[in-house]
Design a protein around this motif. Structure first.
Motif: not given
Length: 439
Positions: A308-323
């Motif tokens: 039962e956390p109060e805060l969840v931090i998702t350190a799940t990375g990034y994706r390359p984007r070339f919009d």
């Protein structure tokens, strides 16, 4: 800043997208080979990811380099000897600002200007549509070549976890300072360097910390004896010997419940964190498996436990984007992965290149420098001797992938651009030698 450039055809000029570390070194090396350069930066200052005042910066207050100073600095602009082995992010930004000032790069940068689209204009040229981030009408500039340096650590990957959570969930990109950890129960999701760093920071401020990792990785200290570890690992030795060094110095965290790695050390990005074993061993961090579901105030884990956390931090990375580019221009597949030679050269469009799209086993700046040197020399050779440039391109296209990219890596998007620092520089050196001999 001077007035905006004239509308229309910029002749032999090169457009650079982004004024972070990779964009700055691209400007410098293109200018040194005589190219006119217009760099468009959506923010109001240089620094890219290292300027934490920028909206897209993933940097937080406690961020330091995880590669040591000598393996991070540009080869033609050393960091001060008085700086620590692993400088703070504010020092890295200061370094980039000094670099820009020393090489007079600011006069080639148009701040507050965002690139909206880049389309082929025929003959290897490109029409670049730009617009002020403050709004207003757009304009089109035509360039002889384009170098993309917009970074790949700004578009967060947010995990899809079923259920509803009554606590707070943020991505690591939104985490900026430890005050939001203080006195709270915190779950950090993600076993990469950012996840480990935030878990360690949480151990110093939160009342309880869980660290969820889906798979095992290799964990390395920042120091071996009194030397930064990467300076030992990345001597010019064989891949086999580097693999052996990694194995001998990696920390075994399985006794605290961290999964064992199911791959060799050089098959994933190294986790550099000497404090993670310390806080696991002191009980300040509890290793837990993958998150499977949210259920109100609870988080369900893959082993059936609930926390039962109060805060969840998702350190799940990034994706390359070339919009601003049609995906087919970079041969981007259905998963979003571009197909680039040396992770830099666009195979079907020799006047389009990307700088900084690598995940090295040491510092990025030297690789971005030599990438941009290679791009600048390639564009110059193509302009002065198209036949020889075509011969070099044909020869390079036959080079096996294994000669410049990791032969085997963990099959996840996080490792798409994984390269060995030493082997990659050798490959770029080989390309530079070929272009030199072609003259």
């Amino acid at each position: 800043m001077q007035d905006s450039p004239d509308l229309g055809d910029r002749g032999g000029a090169v457009c650079v997208v982004g004024a972070g570390a990779s964009g700055l070194t691209a400007i410098k090396n293109l200018r040194e080979l005589g190219f006119a350069v217009d760099c468009y930066e959506r923010e109001t200052s240089v620094g890219g990811a290292w300027n934490w005042r920028h909206d897209r910066s993933p940097v937080y207050a406690g961020t330091h380099l995880i590669s040591s100073r000598p393996l991070t600095e540009f080869p033609d602009f050393p960091m001060p000897d008085t700086w620590p082995d692993y400088p703070h992010h504010s020092q890295v930004l200061e370094y980039l600002e000094r670099y820009a000032k020393h090489f007079a790069l600011g006069e080639h940068i148009w701040y507050g200007m965002e690139v909206k689209s880049i389309v082929p204009a025929g003959d290897g040229r490109w029409d670049v549509t730009i617009q002020s981030t403050g709004g207003g009408s757009s304009r089109v500039q035509r360039y002889a070549a384009v170098v993309i340096a917009n970074g790949h650590n700004w578009s967060p990957v947010v995990p899809e976890i079923p259920g509803d959570f009554t606590g707070q969930v943020i991505h690591a990109s939104a985490y900026k300072e430890p005050s939001r950890l203080r006195g709270r129960r915190v779950l950090v999701v993600g076993g990469g360097n950012t996840g480990c760093d935030i878990a360690v920071e949480a151990a110093q401020h939160a009342t309880r910390v869980w660290h969820s990792t889906r798979r095992g990785y290799w964990y390395f200290p920042k120091y071996l004896g009194n030397r930064p570890a990467d300076q030992v690992y990345h001597r010019r030795t064989s891949t086999w010997l580097r693999d052996r060094r990694f194995r001998r110095t990696a920390a075994d965290l399985t006794r605290w419940g961290v999964p064992a790695p199911d791959h060799a050390p050089l098959e994933s990005h190294p986790i550099v964190n000497g404090l993670l074993p310390h806080y696991l061993g002191h009980g300040r961090i509890e290793a837990v498996p993958d998150v499977t579901r949210y259920d109100g105030a609870s988080v369900e884990l893959s082993d059936g436990r609930r926390i039962e956390p109060e805060l969840v931090i998702t350190a799940t990375g990034y994706r390359p984007r070339f919009d601003f580019l049609a995906p087919e221009l970079l041969d981007i597949d259905a998963d979003g992965r571009p197909d680039l030679h040396l992770h830099a050269f666009v195979r079907k469009h020799p006047t389009l290149a990307v700088v900084g799209l690598v995940q090295p086993s040491a510092g990025l700046f030297p690789l971005a420098h030599w990438q941009s040197v290679a791009v600048a020399r390639w564009l110059r050779l193509r302009a002065t001797d198209p036949e020889k440039a075509a011969a070099v391109q044909k020869e390079e296209s036959q080079r096996p992938l294994a000669s410049w990219s990791r032969r085997k890596v963990v099959p996840t998007p996080r490792h798409w651009f994984e390269v060995d620092h030493v082997d990659y520089l050798k490959a770029v050196e080989s390309l530079l030698t070929r272009m030199e001999s072609a003259k």
